[in-house]
Scaffold this motif. Sequence first.
Motif, mmCIF file in Angstrom:
data_model
loop_
_atom_site.group_PDB
_atom_site.id
_atom_site.type_symbol
_atom_site.label_atom_id
_atom_site.label_comp_id
_atom_site.label_asym_id
_atom_site.label_seq_id
_atom_site.Cartn_x
_atom_site.Cartn_y
_atom_site.Cartn_z
ATOM 1 N N LEU A 1 0.889 -1.194 0.053
ATOM 2 C CA LEU A 1 0.082 0.047 0.052
ATOM 3 C C LEU A 1 0.912 1.218 -0.100
ATOM 4 C CD1 LEU A 1 -1.786 -2.297 1.444
ATOM 5 C CD2 LEU A 1 -3.254 -0.524 2.068
ATOM 6 N N ASP B 1 -0.572 8.003 1.257
ATOM 7 C CA ASP B 1 -1.470 9.193 0.917
ATOM 8 C C ASP B 1 -1.404 10.284 1.929
ATOM 9 O OD1 ASP B 1 -3.345 11.011 -0.005
ATOM 10 O OD2 ASP B 1 -4.762 9.284 -1.071
ATOM 11 N N ARG C 1 -4.405 8.212 4.141
ATOM 12 C CA ARG C 1 -4.470 6.920 4.147
ATOM 13 C C ARG C 1 -3.222 6.095 3.314
ATOM 14 N NH1 ARG C 1 -10.574 5.574 2.205
ATOM 15 N NH2 ARG C 1 -11.017 7.005 3.978
ATOM 16 N N TRP C 2 -3.514 4.710 3.364
ATOM 17 C CA TRP C 2 -2.650 4.034 2.542
ATOM 18 C C TRP C 2 -3.553 3.384 1.508
ATOM 19 C CZ3 TRP C 2 2.572 3.807 3.698
ATOM 20 C CH2 TRP C 2 2.866 4.011 4.783
ATOM 21 N N LYS C 3 -2.940 3.356 0.288
ATOM 22 C CA LYS C 3 -3.741 3.209 -1.127
ATOM 23 C C LYS C 3 -3.195 2.160 -1.911
ATOM 24 C CE LYS C 3 -6.630 7.260 -1.188
ATOM 25 N NZ LYS C 3 -7.150 8.398 -2.018
ATOM 26 N N GLY C 4 -3.960 1.427 -2.714
ATOM 27 C CA GLY C 4 -3.584 0.883 -3.887
ATOM 28 C C GLY C 4 -2.774 -0.555 -3.679
ATOM 29 N N THR D 1 -8.044 -5.581 -4.314
ATOM 30 C CA THR D 1 -7.132 -4.196 -4.062
ATOM 31 C C THR D 1 -7.786 -3.881 -2.514
ATOM 32 O OG1 THR D 1 -8.959 -2.906 -5.318
ATOM 33 C CG2 THR D 1 -6.969 -3.451 -6.568
ATOM 34 N N CYS D 2 -6.853 -3.133 -2.174
ATOM 35 C CA CYS D 2 -7.346 -2.465 -0.735
ATOM 36 C C CYS D 2 -6.557 -1.252 -0.415
ATOM 37 C CB CYS D 2 -6.927 -3.574 0.275
ATOM 38 S SG CYS D 2 -5.247 -3.678 0.732
ATOM 39 N N ASP D 3 -7.437 -0.680 0.538
ATOM 40 C CA ASP D 3 -6.858 0.710 1.226
ATOM 41 C C ASP D 3 -6.916 0.577 2.661
ATOM 42 O OD1 ASP D 3 -6.892 1.906 -1.295
ATOM 43 O OD2 ASP D 3 -8.861 2.931 -1.153
ATOM 44 N N TRP E 1 -6.862 2.725 6.689
ATOM 45 C CA TRP E 1 -6.493 3.948 7.345
ATOM 46 C C TRP E 1 -7.119 3.585 8.771
ATOM 47 C CZ3 TRP E 1 -10.314 2.706 3.768
ATOM 48 C CH2 TRP E 1 -11.790 2.727 4.302
#
Length: 176
Positions: free
Chosen positions: A102, A105, A108-111, A124-126, A128
């Motif tokens: 991840l 951002d 948060r954390w993405k992708g 896929t995941c995010d 926070w």
Amino acid sequence: METGRLRSILLVAGICLTALLPLFAQTPEKAIGFWKTIDDKEGFTTSIMAVYTYEEELFGRIIVSFDEETGTLLETHNNPIQRIKTIPEQPKLLEIDLFWRLKRDEKRWKGGKIIDPRSGKTFTCDCWVDDGKLIIRGKVGPFGLNSVFLKATTTDFPTGYSAPEIDSMMPNIPRL
């Protein structure tokens, strides 16, 4: 009160509140650490996960597993037992990352990717932190499911257990 003065007071108050907002915002770094899942009915801990960074990406791995029906200790990362039969090579559950890569951002954390060990499917995941809880959202297109984790404390770990050092953890992504 005169209108000009009221506007000045409101402007100053607005500027002060805007300056304070970052103090209340959740930062991505708050995700790093140890988190637990809880049985909804009985209230006991069912797993403890280490969430860590490696080369500026976020990863997560279960390090302690408890029986989901009784809360009895099953295994720790020091002596993993359970295998994930839905993944080629059938790795041990406590030896691989369940979510990985991840990217950070502002909030948060993405992708990244997450695997459901029961089905072997990846999504896929995010990730926070919201109100002191870790939220991991697995997604397929616009649809998703949130998993909620609570911060683990020393009393949540088995007696005599030594947790891994978060800063020295290395990724172990499952081969799919």
